[in-house]
Motif scaffolding. Structure first.
Motif, PDB file in Angstrom:
ATOM      1  N   ASP A  51       0.821  -1.209   0.000  1.00  0.00           N
ATOM      2  CA  ASP A  51       0.000   0.000   0.000  1.00  0.00           C
ATOM      3  C   ASP A  51       0.855   1.259   0.000  1.00  0.00           C
ATOM      4  O   ASP A  51       0.480   2.283  -0.597  1.00  0.00           O
ATOM      5  CB  ASP A  51      -0.931   0.002   1.216  1.00  0.00           C
ATOM      6  CG  ASP A  51      -0.177  -0.177   2.540  1.00  0.00           C
ATOM      7  OD1 ASP A  51       0.778  -0.984   2.580  1.00  0.00           O
ATOM      8  OD2 ASP A  51      -0.542   0.484   3.528  1.00  0.00           O
ATOM      9  N   VAL A  57       1.961   1.764  -3.610  1.00  0.00           N
ATOM     10  CA  VAL A  57       0.866   2.240  -4.468  1.00  0.00           C
ATOM     11  C   VAL A  57       0.586   3.717  -4.210  1.00  0.00           C
ATOM     12  O   VAL A  57       0.404   4.501  -5.153  1.00  0.00           O
ATOM     13  CB  VAL A  57      -0.394   1.377  -4.255  1.00  0.00           C
ATOM     14  CG1 VAL A  57      -1.612   2.027  -4.914  1.00  0.00           C
ATOM     15  CG2 VAL A  57      -0.175  -0.023  -4.821  1.00  0.00           C
ATOM     16  N   GLU A  58       0.567   4.123  -2.942  1.00  0.00           N
ATOM     17  CA  GLU A  58       0.331   5.529  -2.644  1.00  0.00           C
ATOM     18  C   GLU A  58       1.424   6.403  -3.255  1.00  0.00           C
ATOM     19  O   GLU A  58       1.133   7.449  -3.875  1.00  0.00           O
ATOM     20  CB  GLU A  58       0.277   5.762  -1.130  1.00  0.00           C
ATOM     21  CG  GLU A  58      -0.001   7.211  -0.762  1.00  0.00           C
ATOM     22  CD  GLU A  58      -0.115   7.451   0.738  1.00  0.00           C
ATOM     23  OE1 GLU A  58      -0.013   8.627   1.145  1.00  0.00           O
ATOM     24  OE2 GLU A  58      -0.296   6.475   1.491  1.00  0.00           O
ATOM     25  N   CYS A 105       1.012   6.568  -7.070  1.00  0.00           N
ATOM     26  CA  CYS A 105      -0.114   7.415  -7.495  1.00  0.00           C
ATOM     27  C   CYS A 105       0.272   8.895  -7.478  1.00  0.00           C
ATOM     28  O   CYS A 105      -0.278   9.697  -8.246  1.00  0.00           O
ATOM     29  CB  CYS A 105      -1.321   7.159  -6.602  1.00  0.00           C
ATOM     30  SG  CYS A 105      -2.146   5.568  -6.904  1.00  0.00           S
ATOM     31  N   ARG A 106       1.214   9.255  -6.639  1.00  0.00           N
ATOM     32  CA  ARG A 106       1.684  10.645  -6.580  1.00  0.00           C
ATOM     33  C   ARG A 106       2.791  10.936  -7.586  1.00  0.00           C
ATOM     34  O   ARG A 106       2.873  12.039  -8.143  1.00  0.00           O
ATOM     35  CB  ARG A 106       2.157  10.944  -5.157  1.00  0.00           C
ATOM     36  CG  ARG A 106       1.004  10.985  -4.159  1.00  0.00           C
ATOM     37  CD  ARG A 106       1.423  10.744  -2.724  1.00  0.00           C
ATOM     38  NE  ARG A 106       2.380  11.729  -2.224  1.00  0.00           N
ATOM     39  CZ  ARG A 106       2.864  11.742  -0.986  1.00  0.00           C
ATOM     40  NH1 ARG A 106       2.472  10.796  -0.121  1.00  0.00           N
ATOM     41  NH2 ARG A 106       3.710  12.669  -0.599  1.00  0.00           N
ATOM     42  N   GLN A 115      -7.796   2.012  -5.735  1.00  0.00           N
ATOM     43  CA  GLN A 115      -6.978   3.223  -5.640  1.00  0.00           C
ATOM     44  C   GLN A 115      -6.237   3.483  -6.955  1.00  0.00           C
ATOM     45  O   GLN A 115      -6.158   4.625  -7.419  1.00  0.00           O
ATOM     46  CB  GLN A 115      -5.971   3.067  -4.496  1.00  0.00           C
ATOM     47  CG  GLN A 115      -5.133   4.311  -4.216  1.00  0.00           C
ATOM     48  CD  GLN A 115      -4.192   4.104  -3.041  1.00  0.00           C
ATOM     49  OE1 GLN A 115      -4.226   3.074  -2.369  1.00  0.00           O
ATOM     50  NE2 GLN A 115      -3.339   5.084  -2.781  1.00  0.00           N
ATOM     51  N   ILE A 116      -5.729   2.442  -7.559  1.00  0.00           N
ATOM     52  CA  ILE A 116      -5.024   2.572  -8.842  1.00  0.00           C
ATOM     53  C   ILE A 116      -5.988   3.030  -9.934  1.00  0.00           C
ATOM     54  O   ILE A 116      -5.672   3.913 -10.748  1.00  0.00           O
ATOM     55  CB  ILE A 116      -4.356   1.228  -9.207  1.00  0.00           C
ATOM     56  CG1 ILE A 116      -3.212   0.911  -8.220  1.00  0.00           C
ATOM     57  CG2 ILE A 116      -3.826   1.251 -10.636  1.00  0.00           C
ATOM     58  CD1 ILE A 116      -2.714  -0.518  -8.288  1.00  0.00           C
ATOM     59  N   GLU A 117      -7.169   2.448  -9.960  1.00  0.00           N
ATOM     60  CA  GLU A 117      -8.173   2.827 -10.965  1.00  0.00           C
ATOM     61  C   GLU A 117      -8.616   4.267 -10.779  1.00  0.00           C
ATOM     62  O   GLU A 117      -8.791   5.011 -11.764  1.00  0.00           O
ATOM     63  CB  GLU A 117      -9.368   1.883 -10.877  1.00  0.00           C
ATOM     64  CG  GLU A 117      -9.056   0.469 -11.348  1.00  0.00           C
ATOM     65  CD  GLU A 117     -10.159  -0.508 -11.017  1.00  0.00           C
ATOM     66  OE1 GLU A 117     -11.202  -0.068 -10.458  1.00  0.00           O
ATOM     67  OE2 GLU A 117      -9.998  -1.709 -11.308  1.00  0.00           O
ATOM     68  N   ALA A 142      -6.895   6.641  -9.740  1.00  0.00           N
ATOM     69  CA  ALA A 142      -5.814   7.508 -10.227  1.00  0.00           C
ATOM     70  C   ALA A 142      -5.625   7.395 -11.734  1.00  0.00           C
ATOM     71  O   ALA A 142      -4.801   8.132 -12.311  1.00  0.00           O
ATOM     72  CB  ALA A 142      -4.515   7.161  -9.518  1.00  0.00           C
ATOM     73  N   LEU A 194      -4.325   4.844 -13.369  1.00  0.00           N
ATOM     74  CA  LEU A 194      -2.975   4.314 -13.609  1.00  0.00           C
ATOM     75  C   LEU A 194      -2.969   2.794 -13.804  1.00  0.00           C
ATOM     76  O   LEU A 194      -1.967   2.128 -13.565  1.00  0.00           O
ATOM     77  CB  LEU A 194      -2.055   4.684 -12.439  1.00  0.00           C
ATOM     78  CG  LEU A 194      -1.753   6.175 -12.275  1.00  0.00           C
ATOM     79  CD1 LEU A 194      -1.075   6.447 -10.937  1.00  0.00           C
ATOM     80  CD2 LEU A 194      -0.878   6.679 -13.435  1.00  0.00           C
ATOM     81  N   GLN A 195      -4.090   2.259 -14.302  1.00  0.00           N
ATOM     82  CA  GLN A 195      -4.184   0.808 -14.436  1.00  0.00           C
ATOM     83  C   GLN A 195      -3.082   0.220 -15.320  1.00  0.00           C
ATOM     84  O   GLN A 195      -2.629  -0.902 -15.081  1.00  0.00           O
ATOM     85  CB  GLN A 195      -5.548   0.400 -15.026  1.00  0.00           C
ATOM     86  CG  GLN A 195      -6.741   0.817 -14.207  1.00  0.00           C
ATOM     87  CD  GLN A 195      -7.339   2.139 -14.671  1.00  0.00           C
ATOM     88  OE1 GLN A 195      -6.615   3.119 -14.847  1.00  0.00           O
ATOM     89  NE2 GLN A 195      -8.635   2.155 -14.871  1.00  0.00           N
ATOM     90  N   ILE A 219       0.636   0.777 -13.132  1.00  0.00           N
ATOM     91  CA  ILE A 219       0.913   0.074 -11.877  1.00  0.00           C
ATOM     92  C   ILE A 219       0.373  -1.334 -12.067  1.00  0.00           C
ATOM     93  O   ILE A 219      -0.825  -1.576 -12.009  1.00  0.00           O
ATOM     94  CB  ILE A 219       0.255   0.754 -10.660  1.00  0.00           C
ATOM     95  CG1 ILE A 219       0.694   2.209 -10.539  1.00  0.00           C
ATOM     96  CG2 ILE A 219       0.617  -0.001  -9.385  1.00  0.00           C
ATOM     97  CD1 ILE A 219       0.034   2.970  -9.397  1.00  0.00           C
TER      98      ILE A 219
END
Length: 352
Positions: A185, A188-189, A192-193, A223-225, A227, A229-230, A233
């Motif tokens: 996690d 991923v955070e 996303c940034r 969370q990825i979706e 953003a 970014l599928q 990531i």
């Protein structure tokens, strides 16, 4: 199901080392055991008991083990888990001539049963000074090694990445089961940034999603979706070891995000493959990584710190490549499988 190949009579007569692996599920403990066992088998007549046997060491089944009852010559039984210590202690009590060795990677106070089992061992190995400090008995520190020929930089990293068919030019990787303990996690955070600012990078999470962690994995996917970014990531799921090795060669940066670890073998695997490292201070990271030279050390569980560690390397891939070269050199010098096997063999020799 793996086919058990019985050891022959000559090997059984001369056998000196049993490497038990009593877990069906493949884990980091299994991975470290599989790598060093063939090296030890070159020094000792050795056999592997259980699933996931590597090439380079004989396999034995439980029927073969029964044939060794009341043998006169001592056998080394090298356990790496509680159940393997229990089995070794029980077999010795029933007449098997075992010398019991245990390798501990845990960096925590042990429970009462584990403490009792450790006291029954003839020798104990710890994978770091920190692990040794929790054992409350004499231990020999032997840090894990890696096969530096198998885990090696590719001839052309750009071509290796292109083979992945992922977008961009560079990859950031994080390997291990998808779960909070591994800090998936946190990665991923951070991604996303960062990824929206660095379009040449893609993040790859190589590891299984086990059923009990499916809810955690689903929350990361949402969370990825969110953003968008599928495609950048990617969670690969569980892969064969040869494919994992290819993924290491595609990386420019490796993010070691574990909140806690026994050792963290992926640290030295990624370094051996020439990836720059941003590593949480978990497992053996502080003993393996030279902060600012072969990697960047950060607090565990801290996405802000991960962003701060990754961004300069993403901004300057050439600097990341240079750090990866230094990381590779350090592993070759300090963390080879040969060094690990030789140190373990020295412990065996003291047992007679």
């Amino acid at each position: 199901m793996e086919l058990q190949v019985p050891i022959d009579d000559i090997l059984a007569r001369d056998l000196r080392l049993i490497v038990p692996n009593l877990h069906r599920r493949y884990s980091g403990v299994t991975a470290t055991n599989r790598m060093v066992a063939p090296k030890l088998a070159r020094m000792y007549r050795a056999a592997w008991l259980g699933p996931h046997a590597p090439d380079g060491i004989a396999r034995m089944g439980f029927v073969d083990l029964l044939k060794l009852w009341r043998r006169r010559e001592p056998l080394i039984w090298h356990a790496r888990r509680n159940d393997e210590m229990i089995a070794g202690a029980l077999l010795r009590a029933l007449g098997w001539p075992l010398r019991l060795v245990f390798t501990s990677a845990a960096q925590r106070h042990h429970k009462r049963l584990t403490r009792w089992l450790i006291r029954q061992m003839d020798a104990v190995i710890a994978t770091s000074e920190l692990s040794a400090s929790f054992l409350k008995r004499e231990a020999t520190v032997v840090m894990h090694g890696v096969d530096t020929a198998r885990y090696a930089p590719p001839p052309d990293r750009a071509a290796a990445f292109a083979d992945s068919n992922l977008p961009g030019r560079y990859a950031i990787g994080c390997f291990g089961r998808v779960r909070a303990q591994k800090g998936t996690d946190v990665l991923v955070e951070a991604m996303c940034r960062l990824l929206p600012r660095y379009p040449d990078f893609t993040a790859v999470i190589v590891g299984a999603v086990v059923p009990e962690q499916q809810g955690f994995a689903n929350s990361l996917k949402r969370q990825i979706e969110a953003a968008g970014l599928q495609s950048r990531i990617v969670i690969t799921g569980e892969l064969e070891i040869e494919e994992v090795q290819r993924w290491y060669q595609r990386l420019t940066i490796y993010a070691f995000t574990s909140r806690n670890e026994g050792f963290g073998l992926t640290l030295i695997e990624a370094m051996a493959a020439g990836a720059a490292l941003v590593a949480a201070r978990a497992g053996a990271a502080e003993f393996v990584v030279e902060d600012g030279v072969t990697g960047v050390l950060i607090p565990p569980g801290d996405a802000d710190a991960l962003v701060a560690g990754l961004e300069p390397l993403m901004r300057d891939p050439a600097a990341a490549s240079a750090m990866g070269e230094r990381a590779r050199a350090r592993v070759v010098e300090k963390f080879s499988l040969e060094a690990e096997a030789n140190a373990i063999a020295a412990v065996y020799r003291k047992l007679g």
